[in-house]
Design a protein around this motif. Structure first.
Motif, PDB file in Angstrom:
ATOM      1  N   GLY A 103      36.995  35.983  47.636  1.00  0.00           N
ATOM      2  CA  GLY A 103      37.214  34.891  46.707  1.00  0.00           C
ATOM      3  C   GLY A 103      35.969  34.420  46.004  1.00  0.00           C
ATOM      4  N   VAL A 104      36.188  33.877  44.811  1.00  0.00           N
ATOM      5  CA  VAL A 104      35.140  33.272  43.987  1.00  0.00           C
ATOM      6  C   VAL A 104      35.658  31.930  43.497  1.00  0.00           C
ATOM      7  CG1 VAL A 104      33.954  33.455  41.751  1.00  0.00           C
ATOM      8  CG2 VAL A 104      34.104  35.448  43.237  1.00  0.00           C
ATOM      9  N   SER A 105      34.774  30.938  43.442  1.00  0.00           N
ATOM     10  CA  SER A 105      35.116  29.627  42.896  1.00  0.00           C
ATOM     11  C   SER A 105      33.943  29.097  42.098  1.00  0.00           C
ATOM     12  CB  SER A 105      35.454  28.650  44.023  1.00  0.00           C
ATOM     13  OG  SER A 105      35.652  27.349  43.507  1.00  0.00           O
ATOM     14  N   GLY A 106      34.250  28.513  40.943  1.00  0.00           N
ATOM     15  CA  GLY A 106      33.224  27.861  40.155  1.00  0.00           C
ATOM     16  C   GLY A 106      33.409  28.000  38.662  1.00  0.00           C
ATOM     17  N   LEU A 107      34.268  28.933  38.243  1.00  0.00           N
ATOM     18  CA  LEU A 107      34.512  29.166  36.818  1.00  0.00           C
ATOM     19  C   LEU A 107      35.967  28.834  36.509  1.00  0.00           C
ATOM     20  CD1 LEU A 107      32.748  32.656  36.610  1.00  0.00           C
ATOM     21  CD2 LEU A 107      31.745  30.391  36.159  1.00  0.00           C
ATOM     22  N   ALA A 108      36.386  29.082  35.284  1.00  0.00           N
ATOM     23  CA  ALA A 108      37.804  28.983  34.957  1.00  0.00           C
ATOM     24  C   ALA A 108      38.557  29.994  35.817  1.00  0.00           C
ATOM     25  CB  ALA A 108      38.022  29.280  33.469  1.00  0.00           C
ATOM     26  N   GLN A 109      39.800  29.669  36.175  1.00  0.00           N
ATOM     27  CA  GLN A 109      40.517  30.486  37.153  1.00  0.00           C
ATOM     28  C   GLN A 109      40.641  31.959  36.751  1.00  0.00           C
ATOM     29  OE1 GLN A 109      44.605  29.601  38.008  1.00  0.00           O
ATOM     30  NE2 GLN A 109      44.971  28.732  35.984  1.00  0.00           N
ATOM     31  N   ALA A 110      40.863  32.252  35.488  1.00  0.00           N
ATOM     32  CA  ALA A 110      40.969  33.654  35.055  1.00  0.00           C
ATOM     33  C   ALA A 110      39.631  34.363  35.233  1.00  0.00           C
ATOM     34  CB  ALA A 110      41.439  33.740  33.610  1.00  0.00           C
ATOM     35  N   ASP A 111      38.537  33.658  34.992  1.00  0.00           N
ATOM     36  CA  ASP A 111      37.204  34.251  35.158  1.00  0.00           C
ATOM     37  C   ASP A 111      36.882  34.487  36.628  1.00  0.00           C
ATOM     38  OD1 ASP A 111      36.865  34.198  32.380  1.00  0.00           O
ATOM     39  OD2 ASP A 111      35.887  32.233  32.440  1.00  0.00           O
ATOM     40  N   ASP A 112      37.236  33.534  37.501  1.00  0.00           N
ATOM     41  CA  ASP A 112      37.069  33.746  38.948  1.00  0.00           C
ATOM     42  C   ASP A 112      37.826  35.005  39.374  1.00  0.00           C
ATOM     43  OD1 ASP A 112      35.522  31.431  39.342  1.00  0.00           O
ATOM     44  OD2 ASP A 112      37.176  30.268  40.206  1.00  0.00           O
ATOM     45  N   HIS A 113      39.070  35.099  38.958  1.00  0.00           N
ATOM     46  CA  HIS A 113      39.917  36.250  39.304  1.00  0.00           C
ATOM     47  C   HIS A 113      39.298  37.548  38.788  1.00  0.00           C
ATOM     48  CE1 HIS A 113      43.668  38.502  39.978  1.00  0.00           C
ATOM     49  NE2 HIS A 113      43.423  39.054  38.790  1.00  0.00           N
ATOM     50  N   ASP A 114      38.885  37.554  37.534  1.00  0.00           N
ATOM     51  CA  ASP A 114      38.342  38.777  36.935  1.00  0.00           C
ATOM     52  C   ASP A 114      37.070  39.248  37.623  1.00  0.00           C
ATOM     53  OD1 ASP A 114      40.455  38.806  35.148  1.00  0.00           O
ATOM     54  OD2 ASP A 114      39.269  38.025  33.457  1.00  0.00           O
ATOM     55  N   LEU A 115      36.223  38.328  38.068  1.00  0.00           N
ATOM     56  CA  LEU A 115      35.009  38.728  38.803  1.00  0.00           C
ATOM     57  C   LEU A 115      35.371  39.479  40.076  1.00  0.00           C
ATOM     58  CD1 LEU A 115      32.631  35.627  38.541  1.00  0.00           C
ATOM     59  CD2 LEU A 115      32.283  37.890  37.540  1.00  0.00           C
ATOM     60  N   VAL A 116      36.350  38.963  40.806  1.00  0.00           N
ATOM     61  CA  VAL A 116      36.764  39.606  42.054  1.00  0.00           C
ATOM     62  C   VAL A 116      37.373  40.976  41.765  1.00  0.00           C
ATOM     63  CG1 VAL A 116      38.321  39.444  44.031  1.00  0.00           C
ATOM     64  CG2 VAL A 116      37.063  37.414  43.264  1.00  0.00           C
ATOM     65  N   VAL A 117      38.239  41.052  40.772  1.00  0.00           N
ATOM     66  CA  VAL A 117      38.878  42.325  40.424  1.00  0.00           C
ATOM     67  C   VAL A 117      37.829  43.365  40.034  1.00  0.00           C
ATOM     68  CG1 VAL A 117      40.367  43.454  38.703  1.00  0.00           C
ATOM     69  CG2 VAL A 117      41.128  41.369  39.868  1.00  0.00           C
ATOM     70  N   GLU A 118      36.834  42.949  39.258  1.00  0.00           N
ATOM     71  CA  GLU A 118      35.780  43.883  38.845  1.00  0.00           C
ATOM     72  C   GLU A 118      35.040  44.429  40.062  1.00  0.00           C
ATOM     73  OE1 GLU A 118      32.012  45.507  38.234  1.00  0.00           O
ATOM     74  OE2 GLU A 118      32.181  43.471  39.021  1.00  0.00           O
ATOM     75  N   ALA A 119      34.704  43.568  41.010  1.00  0.00           N
ATOM     76  CA  ALA A 119      33.961  44.008  42.195  1.00  0.00           C
ATOM     77  C   ALA A 119      34.804  44.944  43.061  1.00  0.00           C
ATOM     78  CB  ALA A 119      33.495  42.802  43.002  1.00  0.00           C
ATOM     79  N   LEU A 120      36.077  44.634  43.238  1.00  0.00           N
ATOM     80  CA  LEU A 120      36.943  45.510  44.038  1.00  0.00           C
ATOM     81  C   LEU A 120      37.199  46.832  43.329  1.00  0.00           C
ATOM     82  CD1 LEU A 120      39.474  42.902  45.483  1.00  0.00           C
ATOM     83  CD2 LEU A 120      37.605  44.087  46.696  1.00  0.00           C
ATOM     84  N   THR A 121      37.313  46.792  42.012  1.00  0.00           N
ATOM     85  CA  THR A 121      37.483  48.031  41.242  1.00  0.00           C
ATOM     86  C   THR A 121      36.252  48.911  41.386  1.00  0.00           C
ATOM     87  OG1 THR A 121      38.932  46.901  39.665  1.00  0.00           O
ATOM     88  CG2 THR A 121      37.897  48.949  38.909  1.00  0.00           C
ATOM     89  N   TRP A 122      35.088  48.299  41.331  1.00  0.00           N
ATOM     90  CA  TRP A 122      33.832  49.035  41.542  1.00  0.00           C
ATOM     91  C   TRP A 122      33.839  49.708  42.915  1.00  0.00           C
ATOM     92  CZ3 TRP A 122      30.381  47.680  45.447  1.00  0.00           C
ATOM     93  CH2 TRP A 122      29.222  48.451  45.489  1.00  0.00           C
ATOM     94  N   LEU A 123      34.165  48.951  43.964  1.00  0.00           N
ATOM     95  CA  LEU A 123      34.164  49.526  45.303  1.00  0.00           C
ATOM     96  C   LEU A 123      35.155  50.668  45.407  1.00  0.00           C
ATOM     97  CD1 LEU A 123      33.044  49.445  48.195  1.00  0.00           C
ATOM     98  CD2 LEU A 123      34.994  47.979  48.768  1.00  0.00           C
ATOM     99  N   ARG A 124      36.320  50.500  44.852  1.00  0.00           N
ATOM    100  CA  ARG A 124      37.343  51.547  44.907  1.00  0.00           C
ATOM    101  C   ARG A 124      36.814  52.828  44.259  1.00  0.00           C
ATOM    102  NH1 ARG A 124      42.060  53.285  42.424  1.00  0.00           N
ATOM    103  NH2 ARG A 124      43.662  53.844  43.922  1.00  0.00           N
ATOM    104  N   GLY A 125      36.083  52.689  43.159  1.00  0.00           N
ATOM    105  CA  GLY A 125      35.478  53.841  42.502  1.00  0.00           C
ATOM    106  C   GLY A 125      34.368  54.476  43.314  1.00  0.00           C
TER     107      GLY A 125
END
Length: 163
Positions: free
Chosen positions: A139-161
């Motif tokens: 989880g991430v907290s501190g930005l607009a909710q879509a931005d928090d979500h997108d940061l997490v998705v980007e990091a998990l997508t990176w790991l999956r790759g």
């Protein structure tokens, strides 16, 4: 001006995109080293962009990664816990759950009947799935909710790759 029906339709489309992300972002394994890698990637990226966020990763009740960056506060830690409670309760990302309620023409706060001091269906908490089972949450907290979500998705997508 868009009608209420148009907004509900848009939320329904958004809901399907979020659920597709969750289906895609699953792993064959996810261990403590992976948690460190994802958390560190989130932290490093946030430092580069000077983002005032808190980052947390849990396995069950164990916090395996946590970082509070400049500009974040204990309030962000509280938001993370409330978002994590939503993931634990609904088995979906916190943003997905909030979008589900909006696609029904209501809000999580108005219709879930859950204590808002304990549950928050705002974006930023994402389940870590190994072969379909939730083993943790990032989880991430501190930005607009879509931005928090997108940061997490980007990091998990990176790991999956990387795996």
């Amino acid at each position: 001006m868009p009608s209420r029906d148009d907004a509900i339709f848009d939320e329904a489309e958004h809901l399907e995109r979020l659920r597709a992300q969750e289906r895609l972002l699953q792993f064959e394994s996810f261990d403590y080293d992976d948690a460190w890698a994802v958390g560190s990637r989130l932290r490093d990226g946030a430092l580069e962009q000077d983002l005032p966020i808190a980052i947390s990763i849990v396995f069950g009740q164990q916090r395996v990664f946590h970082a509070g960056l400049s500009g974040s506060s204990a309030d962000n830690d509280g938001w993370l816990e409330r978002k994590f409670n939503v993931v634990r309760r609904f088995n979906e990302a916190s943003f997905t759950v909030g979008t589900l309620f909006r696609s029904r023409g209501t809000t999580f706060e108005a219709s879930s009947r859950l204590d808002p001091n304990q549950f928050s269906a705002h974006g930023g908490a994402f389940p870590i799935r190994v072969r379909g089972s939730i083993v943790g949450i990032v989880g991430v907290s501190g930005l607009a909710q879509a931005d928090d979500h997108d940061l997490v998705v980007e990091a998990l997508t990176w790991l999956r790759g990387e795996q």
